[in-house]
Structures are given as C-alpha cells and as structure tokens.
Design an enzyme around this catalytic site. Structure first.
Site, PDB file in Angstrom:
ATOM      1  N   ARG A  59      -5.212  -2.449 -11.997  1.00  0.00           N
ATOM      2  CA  ARG A  59      -4.774  -3.102 -13.519  1.00  0.00           C
ATOM      3  C   ARG A  59      -4.831  -2.402 -14.781  1.00  0.00           C
ATOM      4  O   ARG A  59      -5.951  -1.450 -14.778  1.00  0.00           O
ATOM      5  CB  ARG A  59      -5.742  -4.513 -13.584  1.00  0.00           C
ATOM      6  CG  ARG A  59      -5.372  -5.461 -12.423  1.00  0.00           C
ATOM      7  CD  ARG A  59      -6.383  -6.737 -12.775  1.00  0.00           C
ATOM      8  NE  ARG A  59      -6.037  -7.317 -14.167  1.00  0.00           N
ATOM      9  CZ  ARG A  59      -6.932  -7.391 -14.975  1.00  0.00           C
ATOM     10  NH1 ARG A  59      -8.130  -7.067 -14.875  1.00  0.00           N
ATOM     11  NH2 ARG A  59      -6.748  -7.807 -16.263  1.00  0.00           N
ATOM     12  N   LYS A 118     -18.563  -4.029  -7.788  1.00  0.00           N
ATOM     13  CA  LYS A 118     -17.126  -4.293  -7.549  1.00  0.00           C
ATOM     14  C   LYS A 118     -16.954  -3.894  -6.064  1.00  0.00           C
ATOM     15  O   LYS A 118     -17.171  -2.799  -5.606  1.00  0.00           O
ATOM     16  CB  LYS A 118     -16.136  -3.655  -8.440  1.00  0.00           C
ATOM     17  CG  LYS A 118     -14.667  -3.968  -7.977  1.00  0.00           C
ATOM     18  CD  LYS A 118     -13.790  -3.494  -9.187  1.00  0.00           C
ATOM     19  CE  LYS A 118     -12.399  -3.625  -8.911  1.00  0.00           C
ATOM     20  NZ  LYS A 118     -11.433  -3.546 -10.225  1.00  0.00           N
ATOM     21  N   ARG A 246     -16.382  -7.777 -19.569  1.00  0.00           N
ATOM     22  CA  ARG A 246     -17.451  -7.445 -18.884  1.00  0.00           C
ATOM     23  C   ARG A 246     -18.692  -8.106 -19.433  1.00  0.00           C
ATOM     24  O   ARG A 246     -18.909  -8.896 -20.265  1.00  0.00           O
ATOM     25  CB  ARG A 246     -17.896  -5.908 -19.377  1.00  0.00           C
ATOM     26  CG  ARG A 246     -17.087  -4.860 -18.986  1.00  0.00           C
ATOM     27  CD  ARG A 246     -17.581  -3.579 -19.019  1.00  0.00           C
ATOM     28  NE  ARG A 246     -17.542  -3.196 -20.692  1.00  0.00           N
ATOM     29  CZ  ARG A 246     -18.271  -2.615 -21.369  1.00  0.00           C
ATOM     30  NH1 ARG A 246     -19.040  -1.897 -20.900  1.00  0.00           N
ATOM     31  NH2 ARG A 246     -18.093  -2.191 -22.510  1.00  0.00           N
TER      32      ARG A 246
HETATM   33  C1  BTN Z   1      -8.032  -3.487  -9.752  1.00  0.00           C
HETATM   34  O1  BTN Z   1      -9.052  -3.640  -9.736  1.00  0.00           O
HETATM   35  O2  BTN Z   1      -7.662  -2.783 -11.031  1.00  0.00           O
HETATM   36  C2  BTN Z   1      -6.671  -3.427  -8.918  1.00  0.00           C
HETATM   37  C3  BTN Z   1      -6.517  -2.684  -7.754  1.00  0.00           C
HETATM   38  C4  BTN Z   1      -5.564  -2.867  -6.938  1.00  0.00           C
HETATM   39  C5  BTN Z   1      -5.433  -1.686  -6.015  1.00  0.00           C
HETATM   40  C6  BTN Z   1      -4.414  -2.020  -4.837  1.00  0.00           C
HETATM   41  S1  BTN Z   1      -4.755  -1.131  -3.263  1.00  0.00           S
HETATM   42  C7  BTN Z   1      -2.991  -1.746  -2.604  1.00  0.00           C
HETATM   43  C8  BTN Z   1      -2.122  -1.856  -3.725  1.00  0.00           C
HETATM   44  N1  BTN Z   1      -1.555  -0.697  -4.049  1.00  0.00           N
HETATM   45  C9  BTN Z   1      -2.017  -0.172  -5.381  1.00  0.00           C
HETATM   46  O3  BTN Z   1      -1.372   0.907  -5.840  1.00  0.00           O
HETATM   47  N2  BTN Z   1      -2.793  -1.004  -6.117  1.00  0.00           N
HETATM   48  C10 BTN Z   1      -3.057  -2.128  -5.298  1.00  0.00           C
END
Ligand code: BTN
Length: 255
Positions: A59, A118, A246
């Site tokens: 994100r 996390k 946070r």
């Molecule tokens: C976050 O915590 O910021 C979100 C992370 C999301 C990661 C997943 S892995 C599978 C899918 N493909 C990506 O490029 N991102 C999501």
C-alpha cells in the site's frame, strides 16, 4: 513447493463456476499481472499464486519484499458490483484472520498483526473493462522466519502460531472463505463485517498518530469501515486510504 491447486479449485468452484487457479514460479507482482490481464479484457475469476515476486507492491506505493518458500503471495481477481466499495479492504482482512488464527489482529485498514508485529499485508486494486469492474485482492503473508533473520526479529510469521501450516495449506484455508466474503460484501457492504472487525481491532482505544499529523484515540470503525478517531477537535472519521496509522509509542493524548 507442492500447491494444493486442485483442492483449492474444488473448494471454490461451487461458488464460482468459471474460476481458475494458476501458480507462476516468478512474476513482477501478482497484482500487476492480474491488472494487466483485466485491462486486456480477461475478467474471469482467477487466483494467481506467485512463488516469487520481483517487484511486489504494498500500500501507499511501498515495496513488498518476500523470499521464495518463506511466504505466501497471491492475488484474486473477481468481478464485483457492490453498491458501495467502502470497507472492502477491512472485510478482506476479517476473512483472512478468521481463516487463520484466533490470535491475529487487524490494524486499520487491513494489516494483519500477531503479537505486536506485522504478519501479512493486503493490497486491493480495481480495474475495469467495458462496464465490468474487477477487484484484485492481493495478499502477502509471512509463513516462516526469513532466512538469516534471528528468531526475535520482526516481522511475525504464521508458523509461530500454526507450526504445521505451509504456504499451500494457508492458501487452502483462505481461498474459499475469501470468495464467500467478497460475495457477501457485494450484497451487504461492510456492515455485516463490522462486529468481527471490532473483535480483531488492534487500535481500538489506543492512542494513534496519523501520517498527516493528526493524533487521537482510535474508537473503532463505522459501518462503512472508516476509522473513528477521537481528537482534541472532536470525533473524526478517517476514510482516506492515503493515510497511514501508527499506534503512538508513549502516553495517550488528552482527548
Ligand atoms: C501492504 O501491507 O502494504 C500490502 C502488501 C500486499 C502484498 C501482496 S503480495 C501479493 C500481491 N502482489 C503484490 O505485488 N502485492 C500483493
């Protein structure tokens, strides 16, 4: 890694007859790949597992790093037509934690945490072709400690609480309930998930700092999935996906 693709397909097929499961040894990002396919007109419900991502995305424009064998990285593309899209990412988070373990918590909007660290992240995007809008739900979960990490280092990993569950079994647990949750969301929006989110809410009644400088006490979420924040200026609802939250490190603000 042997993926239980057939078992996943058998669990999801009754819910989605044109559903396919695909495992790719390497791709830039499972979300990016599905977004490209949708924009090219391929809108069938697809679960795409990436054994390795070379440009995983998180994100807020962040990168998502994962190592082969130590994590589960996949995306689900599903045409959806809810009346209101707000709260979708929270509903997905609720589904994921319910499928995995009672000790997991959700940090608004949809990070999965375990014992203060996390464990998993969720990235939801949408793309359209014609009049059809397709949700791409991308999920990354740490399964085992990263090679080279000491046992006490963050982030968390799933085998801390489910030692016998590998990436394939985790996906098998998650996939069908996730499809069910998305279909329930399409009909009823976030409201049916609100009580379950409350039970998993890591931030509730904690002092928090927002990346836009706002400070306050988190007071749960509303029926659209907005974060309720008690601030010195009154109760605010935070809806922007561009804001990160946070837990405050020290004492609570006077609100
Ligand atoms: C976050 O915590 O910021 C979100 C992370 C999301 C990661 C997943 S892995 C599978 C899918 N493909 C990506 O490029 N991102 C999501």
């Amino acid at each position: 890694m042997i993926w239980p693709a057939e078992s996943i397909w058998e669990a999801v097929y009754p819910l989605l007859p044109d559903f396919t499961v695909e495992v790719l040894p390497q791709i830039d990002s499972s979300n990016s790949e599905l977004m490209r396919r949708i924009r090219a007109g391929q809108c069938e419900p697809t679960l795409l597992v990436a054994e390795q991502q070379t440009a995983g995305r998180g994100r807020l424009g962040r990168d998502w790093h994962s190592q082969v064998g130590d994590s589960l990285t996949f995306s689900l593309a599903l045409p959806l037509a809810p009346a209101d899209w707000s709260g979708l990412s929270l509903a997905v988070g609720v589904s994921v934690v319910d499928s995995l373990h009672a000790d997991l918590q959700l940090k608004w909007p949809n990070d999965v945490w375990l014992q203060g660290r996390k464990l998993a992240g969720i990235l939801i995007e949408t793309a359209s072709t014609g009049d059809q809008r397709v949700a791409v739900v991308g999920i990354g979960i740490n399964i085992a400690p990263r090679a080279g990490d000491g046992l006490s280092t963050a982030p968390a990993w799933l085998q801390e609480v489910l030692p016998d569950v590998d990436a394939g079994q985790a996906l098998l647990r998650i996939a069908a309930p996730l499809v069910q949750a998305l279909k329930a969301f399409e009909i009823g929006g976030f409201a049916p998930f609100q009580a379950q989110f409350d039970q998993r809410d890591l931030l509730r009644d904690r002092a928090v700092n927002l990346s836009n400088g706002t400070v306050g006490m988190a007071r749960g979420v509303d029926a659209q999935g907005g974060l309720l924040l008690q601030t010195p200026n009154g109760l605010q609802t935070v809806t922007s996906a561009e804001v990160s939250v946070r837990p405050a490190a020290t004492s609570t603000p006077a609100v």
